[in-house]
Scaffold this motif. Sequence first.
Motif, PDB file in Angstrom:
ATOM      1  N   VAL A 123       0.844  -1.188   0.000  1.00 38.16           N
ATOM      2  CA  VAL A 123       0.000   0.000   0.000  1.00 38.16           C
ATOM      3  C   VAL A 123       0.881   1.239   0.000  1.00 38.16           C
ATOM      4  O   VAL A 123       2.078   1.182   0.308  1.00 38.16           O
ATOM      5  CB  VAL A 123      -0.933   0.030   1.228  1.00 38.16           C
ATOM      6  CG1 VAL A 123      -1.864  -1.171   1.232  1.00 38.16           C
ATOM      7  CG2 VAL A 123      -0.138   0.103   2.540  1.00 38.16           C
ATOM      8  N   ASP A 124       0.279   2.373  -0.321  1.00 40.46           N
ATOM      9  CA  ASP A 124       0.989   3.640  -0.265  1.00 40.46           C
ATOM     10  C   ASP A 124       1.266   3.982   1.203  1.00 40.46           C
ATOM     11  O   ASP A 124       0.362   3.913   2.037  1.00 40.46           O
ATOM     12  CB  ASP A 124       0.140   4.742  -0.902  1.00 40.46           C
ATOM     13  CG  ASP A 124       0.936   6.015  -1.121  1.00 40.46           C
ATOM     14  OD1 ASP A 124       1.425   6.579  -0.116  1.00 40.46           O
ATOM     15  OD2 ASP A 124       1.054   6.458  -2.279  1.00 40.46           O
ATOM     16  N   PRO A 125       2.492   4.352   1.556  1.00 41.67           N
ATOM     17  CA  PRO A 125       2.797   4.684   2.952  1.00 41.67           C
ATOM     18  C   PRO A 125       1.911   5.779   3.535  1.00 41.67           C
ATOM     19  O   PRO A 125       1.766   5.863   4.761  1.00 41.67           O
ATOM     20  CB  PRO A 125       4.264   5.134   2.898  1.00 41.67           C
ATOM     21  CG  PRO A 125       4.827   4.455   1.694  1.00 41.67           C
ATOM     22  CD  PRO A 125       3.699   4.420   0.697  1.00 41.67           C
ATOM     23  N   SER A 126       1.306   6.591   2.674  1.00 42.50           N
ATOM     24  CA  SER A 126       0.487   7.701   3.169  1.00 42.50           C
ATOM     25  C   SER A 126      -0.760   7.233   3.905  1.00 42.50           C
ATOM     26  O   SER A 126      -1.337   7.988   4.695  1.00 42.50           O
ATOM     27  CB  SER A 126       0.070   8.615   2.009  1.00 42.50           C
ATOM     28  OG  SER A 126      -0.776   7.919   1.099  1.00 42.50           O
ATOM     29  N   ILE A 127      -1.205   5.983   3.678  1.00 42.17           N
ATOM     30  CA  ILE A 127      -2.413   5.510   4.377  1.00 42.17           C
ATOM     31  C   ILE A 127      -2.070   4.786   5.682  1.00 42.17           C
ATOM     32  O   ILE A 127      -2.954   4.331   6.396  1.00 42.17           O
ATOM     33  CB  ILE A 127      -3.281   4.600   3.484  1.00 42.17           C
ATOM     34  CG1 ILE A 127      -2.645   3.209   3.309  1.00 42.17           C
ATOM     35  CG2 ILE A 127      -3.573   5.248   2.143  1.00 42.17           C
ATOM     36  CD1 ILE A 127      -3.589   2.183   2.710  1.00 42.17           C
ATOM     37  N   VAL A 128      -0.778   4.691   5.992  1.00 41.90           N
ATOM     38  CA  VAL A 128      -0.347   4.048   7.235  1.00 41.90           C
ATOM     39  C   VAL A 128      -0.292   5.102   8.337  1.00 41.90           C
ATOM     40  O   VAL A 128       0.377   6.127   8.190  1.00 41.90           O
ATOM     41  CB  VAL A 128       1.031   3.380   7.069  1.00 41.90           C
ATOM     42  CG1 VAL A 128       1.464   2.709   8.366  1.00 41.90           C
ATOM     43  CG2 VAL A 128       0.999   2.356   5.933  1.00 41.90           C
ATOM     44  N   PHE A 129      -0.995   4.868   9.429  1.00 42.41           N
ATOM     45  CA  PHE A 129      -1.024   5.836  10.522  1.00 42.41           C
ATOM     46  C   PHE A 129      -0.616   5.180  11.838  1.00 42.41           C
ATOM     47  O   PHE A 129      -0.757   3.977  12.012  1.00 42.41           O
ATOM     48  CB  PHE A 129      -2.408   6.479  10.651  1.00 42.41           C
ATOM     49  CG  PHE A 129      -3.504   5.540  11.075  1.00 42.41           C
ATOM     50  CD1 PHE A 129      -3.885   5.429  12.401  1.00 42.41           C
ATOM     51  CD2 PHE A 129      -4.170   4.751  10.127  1.00 42.41           C
ATOM     52  CE1 PHE A 129      -4.897   4.562  12.784  1.00 42.41           C
ATOM     53  CE2 PHE A 129      -5.195   3.889  10.511  1.00 42.41           C
ATOM     54  CZ  PHE A 129      -5.547   3.789  11.848  1.00 42.41           C
ATOM     55  N   GLU A 130      -0.088   5.992  12.744  1.00 40.44           N
ATOM     56  CA  GLU A 130       0.419   5.479  14.017  1.00 40.44           C
ATOM     57  C   GLU A 130      -0.720   5.269  15.001  1.00 40.44           C
ATOM     58  O   GLU A 130      -1.438   6.208  15.349  1.00 40.44           O
ATOM     59  CB  GLU A 130       1.441   6.446  14.597  1.00 40.44           C
ATOM     60  CG  GLU A 130       2.192   5.911  15.800  1.00 40.44           C
ATOM     61  CD  GLU A 130       3.334   6.822  16.211  1.00 40.44           C
ATOM     62  OE1 GLU A 130       4.501   6.426  16.057  1.00 40.44           O
ATOM     63  OE2 GLU A 130       3.041   7.954  16.673  1.00 40.44           O
ATOM     64  N   ALA A 131      -0.893   4.029  15.439  1.00 35.21           N
ATOM     65  CA  ALA A 131      -1.928   3.692  16.420  1.00 35.21           C
ATOM     66  C   ALA A 131      -1.604   2.325  17.019  1.00 35.21           C
ATOM     67  O   ALA A 131      -1.900   1.298  16.411  1.00 35.21           O
ATOM     68  CB  ALA A 131      -3.307   3.679  15.774  1.00 35.21           C
ATOM     69  N   PRO A 132      -1.002   2.289  18.193  1.00 36.50           N
ATOM     70  CA  PRO A 132      -0.747   0.991  18.841  1.00 36.50           C
ATOM     71  C   PRO A 132      -2.050   0.236  19.070  1.00 36.50           C
ATOM     72  O   PRO A 132      -3.110   0.837  19.222  1.00 36.50           O
ATOM     73  CB  PRO A 132      -0.094   1.387  20.171  1.00 36.50           C
ATOM     74  CG  PRO A 132       0.442   2.761  19.952  1.00 36.50           C
ATOM     75  CD  PRO A 132      -0.502   3.412  18.988  1.00 36.50           C
ATOM     76  N   LEU A 133      -1.960  -1.075  19.098  1.00 39.73           N
ATOM     77  CA  LEU A 133      -3.153  -1.890  19.310  1.00 39.73           C
ATOM     78  C   LEU A 133      -3.764  -1.622  20.685  1.00 39.73           C
ATOM     79  O   LEU A 133      -3.053  -1.331  21.648  1.00 39.73           O
ATOM     80  CB  LEU A 133      -2.796  -3.367  19.188  1.00 39.73           C
ATOM     81  CG  LEU A 133      -2.418  -3.842  17.785  1.00 39.73           C
ATOM     82  CD1 LEU A 133      -1.901  -5.276  17.825  1.00 39.73           C
ATOM     83  CD2 LEU A 133      -3.596  -3.745  16.834  1.00 39.73           C
ATOM     84  N   PRO A 134      -5.090  -1.725  20.795  1.00 44.65           N
ATOM     85  CA  PRO A 134      -5.758  -1.465  22.081  1.00 44.65           C
ATOM     86  C   PRO A 134      -5.206  -2.272  23.247  1.00 44.65           C
ATOM     87  O   PRO A 134      -5.195  -1.801  24.385  1.00 44.65           O
ATOM     88  CB  PRO A 134      -7.217  -1.824  21.782  1.00 44.65           C
ATOM     89  CG  PRO A 134      -7.381  -1.530  20.332  1.00 44.65           C
ATOM     90  CD  PRO A 134      -6.072  -1.935  19.713  1.00 44.65           C
ATOM     91  N   ARG A 135      -4.721  -3.483  22.983  1.00 40.27           N
ATOM     92  CA  ARG A 135      -4.223  -4.314  24.094  1.00 40.27           C
ATOM     93  C   ARG A 135      -3.053  -3.669  24.832  1.00 40.27           C
ATOM     94  O   ARG A 135      -2.742  -4.054  25.965  1.00 40.27           O
ATOM     95  CB  ARG A 135      -3.833  -5.694  23.578  1.00 40.27           C
ATOM     96  CG  ARG A 135      -2.487  -5.768  22.902  1.00 40.27           C
ATOM     97  CD  ARG A 135      -2.171  -7.161  22.408  1.00 40.27           C
ATOM     98  NE  ARG A 135      -2.806  -7.423  21.141  1.00 40.27           N
ATOM     99  CZ  ARG A 135      -2.224  -8.119  20.142  1.00 40.27           C
ATOM    100  NH1 ARG A 135      -1.039  -8.637  20.318  1.00 40.27           N
ATOM    101  NH2 ARG A 135      -2.836  -8.316  19.005  1.00 40.27           N
TER     102      ARG A 135
END
Length: 376
Positions: free
Chosen positions: A167-179
């Motif tokens: 995928v295009d890196p622009s759609i990757v966002f920083e969000a650690p998993l809820p756990r």
Amino acid sequence: MKRLAIAAATALLALLYRFCRLFPVKRRVVCISRQSDDAPIDFLLLKEELSREEPPYRTVILANKLESPLRYVPVVAKQVFFMATSRAIILDSYCIAVSLLGKRIKAPVVQIWHALGNMKKFGYAALDTPEGHSSETARLMHMHEGYDAVAVSSLNFRDDLAAGFNVDPSIVFEAPLPRVDLLRDPQFRSEQRDAFLQDHPEMAGKKTIVYCPTFRKTPAPNEKEAMRSLLSAVDFDRFNFVYMPHPVSRQALDDPRIITATRSGADPLFAADYVITDYSTVMYEAGLMGVPVYLYAYDWDTYHEKRSFNINLARDVPTLFTNDAAAIATAIDLDQFDEQAFARFTESNIATLAGESATQHLTRRIIALAEEQPPR
């Protein structure tokens, strides 16, 4: 023949999706996993947080392992219905229906993956390797197509995940998993530890080693010998030994002294005083809890040829990396572990968010995607 079968399946899925779109789209999120038949903890935490919205979002969790293609047909049909009538679709693994339908899907698709951090190359970055898929299979199955957003535990891994999912890196966002919220919560950790020990009263009075190996498509040639060496090195008079297999692994350790556990009940990782793994991102989970981690790389000579890595395990992970089980047992016995160095390593690879929990942050991002466009 395979190409024709996949084309026919795609056409049927597209027809089913168009029919399901005749039903009203509800204020609902559907979470889909094939990691296990139990609802993943990340989805459960998202469900709880989404229910607090005003007005609340309903969450449907569809968790089904792919055991038999025929028995999976009704599972896929159910997935398609909820994909067609929900405001957002959340995945933690590869989803056949999403990949084959691709851009036909009207709701945003968010891939959160199931592993904290990143370590091994996967997906498109591991095509045509012994531990990966073939280029032909990826092309025919449209592997990992259809994503609108991809969550990553740290932007350190943005390019790695973008390469794996193609995928295009622009759609990757920083969000650690809820756990992550639970792993950082001392009270929850204590409750889970107590619950696991209550389920296994025979563990009382001893410290606990939890062994969590990574998944291997094919067993290592020296696997049986390595497991014998590991168990021979453990002093069972002083330590409990809990084996926690990978969710999709079929490896079994047949020894009456071993407690084999899964995460369907109390998570055994919370009962760990020490964790032994190899090339698994479980090291980040242990790191967030401050549990010493040791890497038993018994098949490194062959495994690193089958699977490329995004980090240099021997150099970048500040702990013992060895194929010698006795060396790990000695390190555990002498408490040889640099807790501060490992904490810095963990924090550099799992983002710390200011002012909100990991669950709140990911929920907020999902809702923003779900509400970009009114339901059609």
